[in-house]
Scaffold this motif. Sequence first.
Motif, PDB file in Angstrom:
ATOM      1  N   ARG A 193      17.429  -0.668  36.255  1.00 41.82           N
ATOM      2  CA  ARG A 193      18.739  -1.299  36.413  1.00 41.82           C
ATOM      3  C   ARG A 193      18.622  -2.768  36.043  1.00 41.82           C
ATOM      4  NH1 ARG A 193      22.247  -2.016  41.875  1.00 41.82           N
ATOM      5  NH2 ARG A 193      24.141  -2.647  40.837  1.00 41.82           N
ATOM      6  N   GLU A 194      19.574  -3.258  35.263  1.00 45.05           N
ATOM      7  CA  GLU A 194      19.535  -4.648  34.812  1.00 45.05           C
ATOM      8  C   GLU A 194      19.937  -5.591  35.937  1.00 45.05           C
ATOM      9  OE1 GLU A 194      21.261  -7.449  31.219  1.00 45.05           O
ATOM     10  OE2 GLU A 194      22.054  -5.437  31.495  1.00 45.05           O
ATOM     11  N   VAL A 195      19.158  -6.644  36.115  1.00 42.12           N
ATOM     12  CA  VAL A 195      19.446  -7.667  37.122  1.00 42.12           C
ATOM     13  C   VAL A 195      20.162  -8.821  36.416  1.00 42.12           C
ATOM     14  CG1 VAL A 195      18.422  -9.225  38.815  1.00 42.12           C
ATOM     15  CG2 VAL A 195      17.403  -6.987  38.401  1.00 42.12           C
ATOM     16  N   ASN A 196      21.172  -9.376  37.051  1.00 42.96           N
ATOM     17  CA  ASN A 196      21.953 -10.493  36.509  1.00 42.96           C
ATOM     18  C   ASN A 196      22.582 -10.153  35.154  1.00 42.96           C
ATOM     19  OD1 ASN A 196      21.282 -12.047  38.744  1.00 42.96           O
ATOM     20  ND2 ASN A 196      19.458 -12.855  37.749  1.00 42.96           N
ATOM     21  N   GLN A 197      23.174  -8.997  35.083  1.00 41.69           N
ATOM     22  CA  GLN A 197      23.804  -8.558  33.835  1.00 41.69           C
ATOM     23  C   GLN A 197      24.932  -9.497  33.422  1.00 41.69           C
ATOM     24  OE1 GLN A 197      26.522  -5.387  34.209  1.00 41.69           O
ATOM     25  NE2 GLN A 197      26.256  -4.685  32.115  1.00 41.69           N
ATOM     26  N   ALA A 198      25.761  -9.890  34.370  1.00 41.93           N
ATOM     27  CA  ALA A 198      26.909 -10.739  34.054  1.00 41.93           C
ATOM     28  C   ALA A 198      26.453 -12.077  33.478  1.00 41.93           C
ATOM     29  CB  ALA A 198      27.749 -10.960  35.306  1.00 41.93           C
ATOM     30  N   GLU A 199      25.386 -12.622  34.034  1.00 38.22           N
ATOM     31  CA  GLU A 199      24.858 -13.891  33.539  1.00 38.22           C
ATOM     32  C   GLU A 199      24.355 -13.742  32.100  1.00 38.22           C
ATOM     33  OE1 GLU A 199      21.348 -16.932  34.931  1.00 38.22           O
ATOM     34  OE2 GLU A 199      22.354 -15.724  36.463  1.00 38.22           O
ATOM     35  N   ARG A 200      23.661 -12.639  31.816  1.00 37.95           N
ATOM     36  CA  ARG A 200      23.160 -12.395  30.467  1.00 37.95           C
ATOM     37  C   ARG A 200      24.313 -12.245  29.476  1.00 37.95           C
ATOM     38  NH1 ARG A 200      23.422  -8.323  27.335  1.00 37.95           N
ATOM     39  NH2 ARG A 200      23.933  -6.867  29.009  1.00 37.95           N
ATOM     40  N   VAL A 201      25.366 -11.542  29.899  1.00 34.45           N
ATOM     41  CA  VAL A 201      26.519 -11.331  29.026  1.00 34.45           C
ATOM     42  C   VAL A 201      27.157 -12.664  28.654  1.00 34.45           C
ATOM     43  CG1 VAL A 201      28.883 -10.429  28.991  1.00 34.45           C
ATOM     44  CG2 VAL A 201      27.009  -8.973  29.756  1.00 34.45           C
ATOM     45  N   VAL A 202      27.361 -13.539  29.634  1.00 32.38           N
ATOM     46  CA  VAL A 202      27.973 -14.843  29.360  1.00 32.38           C
ATOM     47  C   VAL A 202      27.099 -15.652  28.405  1.00 32.38           C
ATOM     48  CG1 VAL A 202      28.699 -17.033  30.372  1.00 32.38           C
ATOM     49  CG2 VAL A 202      29.262 -14.893  31.524  1.00 32.38           C
ATOM     50  N   LYS A 203      25.797 -15.657  28.637  1.00 23.89           N
ATOM     51  CA  LYS A 203      24.892 -16.412  27.756  1.00 23.89           C
ATOM     52  C   LYS A 203      24.935 -15.874  26.333  1.00 23.89           C
ATOM     53  CE  LYS A 203      21.583 -17.720  31.340  1.00 23.89           C
ATOM     54  NZ  LYS A 203      20.214 -17.493  31.842  1.00 23.89           N
ATOM     55  N   ASP A 204      24.963 -14.553  26.195  1.00 22.31           N
ATOM     56  CA  ASP A 204      25.032 -13.950  24.856  1.00 22.31           C
ATOM     57  C   ASP A 204      26.341 -14.306  24.154  1.00 22.31           C
ATOM     58  OD1 ASP A 204      22.571 -12.793  25.270  1.00 22.31           O
ATOM     59  OD2 ASP A 204      23.345 -10.759  25.582  1.00 22.31           O
ATOM     60  N   LEU A 205      27.432 -14.287  24.903  1.00 24.72           N
ATOM     61  CA  LEU A 205      28.732 -14.550  24.303  1.00 24.72           C
ATOM     62  C   LEU A 205      28.913 -16.003  23.874  1.00 24.72           C
ATOM     63  CD1 LEU A 205      31.072 -12.387  26.575  1.00 24.72           C
ATOM     64  CD2 LEU A 205      30.549 -11.984  24.163  1.00 24.72           C
ATOM     65  N   VAL A 206      28.407 -16.950  24.665  1.00 26.36           N
ATOM     66  CA  VAL A 206      28.661 -18.369  24.367  1.00 26.36           C
ATOM     67  C   VAL A 206      27.515 -19.049  23.632  1.00 26.36           C
ATOM     68  CG1 VAL A 206      30.222 -18.589  26.343  1.00 26.36           C
ATOM     69  CG2 VAL A 206      27.829 -19.262  26.591  1.00 26.36           C
ATOM     70  N   SER A 207      26.458 -18.326  23.304  1.00 25.18           N
ATOM     71  CA  SER A 207      25.288 -18.961  22.683  1.00 25.18           C
ATOM     72  C   SER A 207      25.625 -19.661  21.361  1.00 25.18           C
ATOM     73  CB  SER A 207      24.181 -17.933  22.462  1.00 25.18           C
ATOM     74  OG  SER A 207      24.631 -16.910  21.596  1.00 25.18           O
ATOM     75  N   ASP A 208      26.625 -19.180  20.635  1.00 22.80           N
ATOM     76  CA  ASP A 208      27.010 -19.820  19.368  1.00 22.80           C
ATOM     77  C   ASP A 208      27.723 -21.153  19.575  1.00 22.80           C
ATOM     78  OD1 ASP A 208      25.986 -17.608  18.087  1.00 22.80           O
ATOM     79  OD2 ASP A 208      27.931 -16.609  17.905  1.00 22.80           O
ATOM     80  N   TYR A 209      28.118 -21.461  20.791  1.00 19.70           N
ATOM     81  CA  TYR A 209      28.891 -22.667  21.067  1.00 19.70           C
ATOM     82  C   TYR A 209      28.100 -23.697  21.874  1.00 19.70           C
ATOM     83  CZ  TYR A 209      32.520 -19.672  19.314  1.00 19.70           C
ATOM     84  OH  TYR A 209      33.251 -18.831  18.512  1.00 19.70           O
ATOM     85  N   LYS A 210      26.779 -23.588  21.880  1.00 20.17           N
ATOM     86  CA  LYS A 210      25.934 -24.576  22.569  1.00 20.17           C
ATOM     87  C   LYS A 210      26.206 -25.967  22.004  1.00 20.17           C
ATOM     88  CE  LYS A 210      21.881 -21.735  23.579  1.00 20.17           C
ATOM     89  NZ  LYS A 210      20.455 -21.546  23.297  1.00 20.17           N
ATOM     90  N   GLY A 211      26.298 -26.945  22.908  1.00 16.76           N
ATOM     91  CA  GLY A 211      26.476 -28.327  22.493  1.00 16.76           C
ATOM     92  C   GLY A 211      27.864 -28.674  22.000  1.00 16.76           C
ATOM     93  N   SER A 212      28.829 -27.794  22.131  1.00 14.14           N
ATOM     94  CA  SER A 212      30.175 -28.052  21.604  1.00 14.14           C
ATOM     95  C   SER A 212      31.111 -28.673  22.638  1.00 14.14           C
ATOM     96  CB  SER A 212      30.794 -26.754  21.084  1.00 14.14           C
ATOM     97  OG  SER A 212      31.002 -25.845  22.143  1.00 14.14           O
ATOM     98  N   CYS A 213      30.652 -28.866  23.878  1.00 11.30           N
ATOM     99  CA  CYS A 213      31.442 -29.460  24.965  1.00 11.30           C
ATOM    100  C   CYS A 213      32.716 -28.664  25.254  1.00 11.30           C
ATOM    101  CB  CYS A 213      31.790 -30.911  24.665  1.00 11.30           C
ATOM    102  SG  CYS A 213      30.346 -31.958  24.495  1.00 11.30           S
ATOM    103  N   ARG A 214      32.660 -27.363  25.089  1.00 13.60           N
ATOM    104  CA  ARG A 214      33.805 -26.510  25.394  1.00 13.60           C
ATOM    105  C   ARG A 214      33.761 -26.095  26.859  1.00 13.60           C
ATOM    106  NH1 ARG A 214      33.287 -25.187  19.855  1.00 13.60           N
ATOM    107  NH2 ARG A 214      35.314 -25.110  18.857  1.00 13.60           N
ATOM    108  N   ASN A 215      34.910 -25.626  27.347  1.00 18.65           N
ATOM    109  CA  ASN A 215      35.019 -25.143  28.715  1.00 18.65           C
ATOM    110  C   ASN A 215      35.137 -23.624  28.689  1.00 18.65           C
ATOM    111  OD1 ASN A 215      37.071 -24.239  31.041  1.00 18.65           O
ATOM    112  ND2 ASN A 215      35.706 -25.862  31.738  1.00 18.65           N
TER     113      ASN A 215
END
Length: 197
Positions: free
Chosen positions: A145-167
């Motif tokens: 069973r995956e631990v911290n799935q939601a956290e991994r999903v968010v990181k995967d989704l926003v990884s292209d926007y690192k350093g962009s100062c978005r909310n």
Amino acid sequence: MYSFFGVLISAGANNSNTDHVNKMWKKNAYPLYRATMGRIRFQSLLRFIRFDDYTTRPARVANDKAALISDTWKMLNANLAALYRPTEHLTIDEQLYPFRGRTKFTQYMPSKPAKYGLQVFWLCDASNAYPLKGILYTGKQGNTREVNQAERVVKDLVSDYKGSCRNITTDRFFTTLPLVETLLSWKLTIVGTLKKK
């Protein structure tokens, strides 16, 4: 084929994508479908169209439950990101596409109206709901069973926007303090509901 895809897009835009094909071609339905092509031709294309190479399917299915649509899904994500420049406010949520077909990753969610379907995690522009990236949930990998799935999903989704100062706006399923710290280190801010625990 352009006509076929045009009918599919129009059906989605007119909220008739869940209607039975026979209903879409009735005289009192949206006239564009009948003007574009015949019902039997549309049903034949819908029945036989495939986006998968069946010769390499067994090897790919062993590693990826969604191997039949993975290439198309990757192409969709690449086009979504390439064709739109998002505003500074993004949002993340999950969606259950109603589907009762046979897959190894069909989800059952009793709290959703459709109950059965394909679960997709979306990153969207908050100003107009334009989808920027989606992750198709295919269930747990192996027997663990995956631990911290939601956290991994968010990181995967926003990884292209690192350093962009978005909310990033999320709901309580996704929001955790370690995630907040990670996003702050990526120069992203987050608004979300936290559980008491």
